[in-house]
Scaffold this motif. Structure first.
Motif, short mmCIF file in Angstrom:
data_model
loop_
_atom_site.label_atom_id
_atom_site.label_comp_id
_atom_site.label_asym_id
_atom_site.label_seq_id
_atom_site.Cartn_x
_atom_site.Cartn_y
_atom_site.Cartn_z
N GLY A 16 0.81 -1.21 0.00
CA GLY A 16 0.00 0.00 0.00
C GLY A 16 0.85 1.26 0.00
O GLY A 16 0.51 2.25 -0.67
N THR A 17 1.95 1.23 0.73
CA THR A 17 2.85 2.38 0.74
C THR A 17 3.46 2.60 -0.64
O THR A 17 3.56 3.75 -1.11
CB THR A 17 3.96 2.20 1.80
OG1 THR A 17 3.31 2.09 3.08
CG2 THR A 17 4.93 3.35 1.81
N MET A 18 3.84 1.52 -1.31
CA MET A 18 4.36 1.66 -2.68
C MET A 18 3.29 2.26 -3.61
O MET A 18 3.60 3.14 -4.43
CB MET A 18 4.82 0.31 -3.22
CG MET A 18 6.10 -0.19 -2.59
SD MET A 18 6.71 -1.69 -3.39
CE MET A 18 5.78 -2.93 -2.51
N LEU A 19 2.05 1.81 -3.46
CA LEU A 19 0.97 2.36 -4.27
C LEU A 19 0.73 3.83 -3.93
O LEU A 19 0.51 4.65 -4.83
CB LEU A 19 -0.31 1.55 -4.07
CG LEU A 19 -0.28 0.13 -4.62
CD1 LEU A 19 -1.51 -0.65 -4.15
CD2 LEU A 19 -0.21 0.15 -6.13
N LEU A 20 0.79 4.17 -2.65
CA LEU A 20 0.59 5.56 -2.22
C LEU A 20 1.69 6.47 -2.77
O LEU A 20 1.41 7.58 -3.24
CB LEU A 20 0.55 5.62 -0.69
CG LEU A 20 0.25 6.97 -0.06
CD1 LEU A 20 -1.13 7.47 -0.48
CD2 LEU A 20 0.34 6.87 1.46
N VAL A 21 2.93 6.01 -2.75
CA VAL A 21 4.04 6.80 -3.29
C VAL A 21 3.84 7.00 -4.79
O VAL A 21 4.02 8.11 -5.31
CB VAL A 21 5.39 6.13 -2.98
CG1 VAL A 21 6.52 6.75 -3.78
CG2 VAL A 21 5.68 6.22 -1.48
N GLY A 22 3.45 5.95 -5.50
CA GLY A 22 3.18 6.08 -6.93
C GLY A 22 2.06 7.06 -7.21
O GLY A 22 2.13 7.88 -8.13
N TRP A 23 1.01 6.99 -6.40
CA TRP A 23 -0.10 7.92 -6.54
C TRP A 23 0.38 9.36 -6.31
O TRP A 23 0.05 10.26 -7.09
CB TRP A 23 -1.22 7.55 -5.55
CG TRP A 23 -2.30 8.58 -5.48
CD1 TRP A 23 -3.36 8.71 -6.33
CD2 TRP A 23 -2.42 9.63 -4.52
NE1 TRP A 23 -4.13 9.78 -5.95
CE2 TRP A 23 -3.57 10.36 -4.84
CE3 TRP A 23 -1.65 10.03 -3.42
CZ2 TRP A 23 -4.00 11.46 -4.11
CZ3 TRP A 23 -2.07 11.13 -2.69
CH2 TRP A 23 -3.22 11.83 -3.03
N ALA A 24 1.16 9.56 -5.26
CA ALA A 24 1.64 10.91 -4.94
C ALA A 24 2.51 11.47 -6.07
O ALA A 24 2.49 12.67 -6.34
CB ALA A 24 2.42 10.90 -3.63
N ARG A 25 3.24 10.61 -6.73
CA ARG A 25 4.13 11.06 -7.82
C ARG A 25 3.39 11.34 -9.12
O ARG A 25 3.80 12.21 -9.87
CB ARG A 25 5.20 10.00 -8.08
CG ARG A 25 6.25 9.93 -7.03
CD ARG A 25 7.32 8.93 -7.42
NE ARG A 25 8.34 8.87 -6.38
CZ ARG A 25 9.16 7.86 -6.21
NH1 ARG A 25 9.10 6.82 -7.02
NH2 ARG A 25 10.06 7.88 -5.25
N HIS A 26 2.34 10.57 -9.40
CA HIS A 26 1.77 10.60 -10.74
C HIS A 26 0.31 11.03 -10.83
O HIS A 26 -0.12 11.45 -11.90
CB HIS A 26 1.90 9.23 -11.41
CG HIS A 26 3.31 8.73 -11.43
ND1 HIS A 26 4.29 9.30 -12.21
CD2 HIS A 26 3.91 7.73 -10.74
CE1 HIS A 26 5.43 8.66 -12.01
NE2 HIS A 26 5.23 7.70 -11.12
N ALA A 27 -0.45 10.92 -9.78
CA ALA A 27 -1.90 11.12 -9.89
C ALA A 27 -2.33 12.57 -9.79
O ALA A 27 -3.49 12.89 -10.05
CB ALA A 27 -2.63 10.29 -8.85
N ARG A 28 -1.45 13.45 -9.38
CA ARG A 28 -1.76 14.88 -9.28
C ARG A 28 -3.02 15.14 -8.46
O ARG A 28 -3.86 15.95 -8.81
CB ARG A 28 -1.89 15.48 -10.67
CG ARG A 28 -0.60 15.46 -11.44
CD ARG A 28 -0.76 16.18 -12.77
NE ARG A 28 0.51 16.25 -13.45
CZ ARG A 28 0.92 15.35 -14.35
NH1 ARG A 28 0.14 14.35 -14.68
NH2 ARG A 28 2.09 15.48 -14.93
N GLY A 29 -3.16 14.40 -7.38
CA GLY A 29 -4.27 14.62 -6.46
C GLY A 29 -5.58 13.96 -6.84
O GLY A 29 -6.58 14.14 -6.16
#
Length: 144
Positions: A16-29
């Protein structure tokens, strides 16, 4: 057995942390409410579960399960949204949950998402099972 669920939760937390980091980098909120609510509630599971491990009290086991009941749907909403994106659909709501599960099992989701979605059952059903066992043990007057 409470430690086994804790271990499964730690595996889930790592992915989940890996997914959260990916989201923070790429999803723009995008979907920030669901993402952050899911993450905070899943971390919040640790408090009652740790108290359950320490005390053996079924109350704390059920409190932890309640946190999962509130937090998991935020993750499910993200899974449904991602599935819609993969399938090129835009209809709103959770009515596509079955299709999203199909997307997970079809291998169309990224591997980390697939693992996180499927392995979540270990934490959820493990927690429920131990809450039931603790309740039966407490009702019988024996140790849990």
């Amino acid at each position: 057995m409470g430690y086994a669920v804790l271990g499964a939760w730690l595996v889930q937390a790592a992915v989940g942390t890996m997914l959260l980091v990916g989201w923070a980098r790429h999803a723009r909120g995008a979907a920030a409410g669901s993402v952050l609510s899911h993450a905070m509630l899943m971390v919040g599971f640790l408090v009652p579960w740790s108290l359950f491990i320490a005390s053996g009290s079924p109350f704390w086991a059920w409190a932890a399960v309640a946190v999962l009941f509130v937090g998991i749907p935020f993750g499910d909403a993200m899974m449904v949204g991602r599935s819609r994106s993969i399938r090129g659909e835009t209809n709103p709501g959770l009515r596509d949950y079955g299709s999203a599960v199909g997307t997970v099992f079809s291998g169309l989701m990224p591997p980390k998402v697939t693992f996180h979605a499927l392995f979540s059952a270990v934490v959820f059903f493990g927690s429920v099972a131990l809450a039931v066992v603790a309740t039966i043990g407490a009702a019988a007057g024996g140790p849990v």
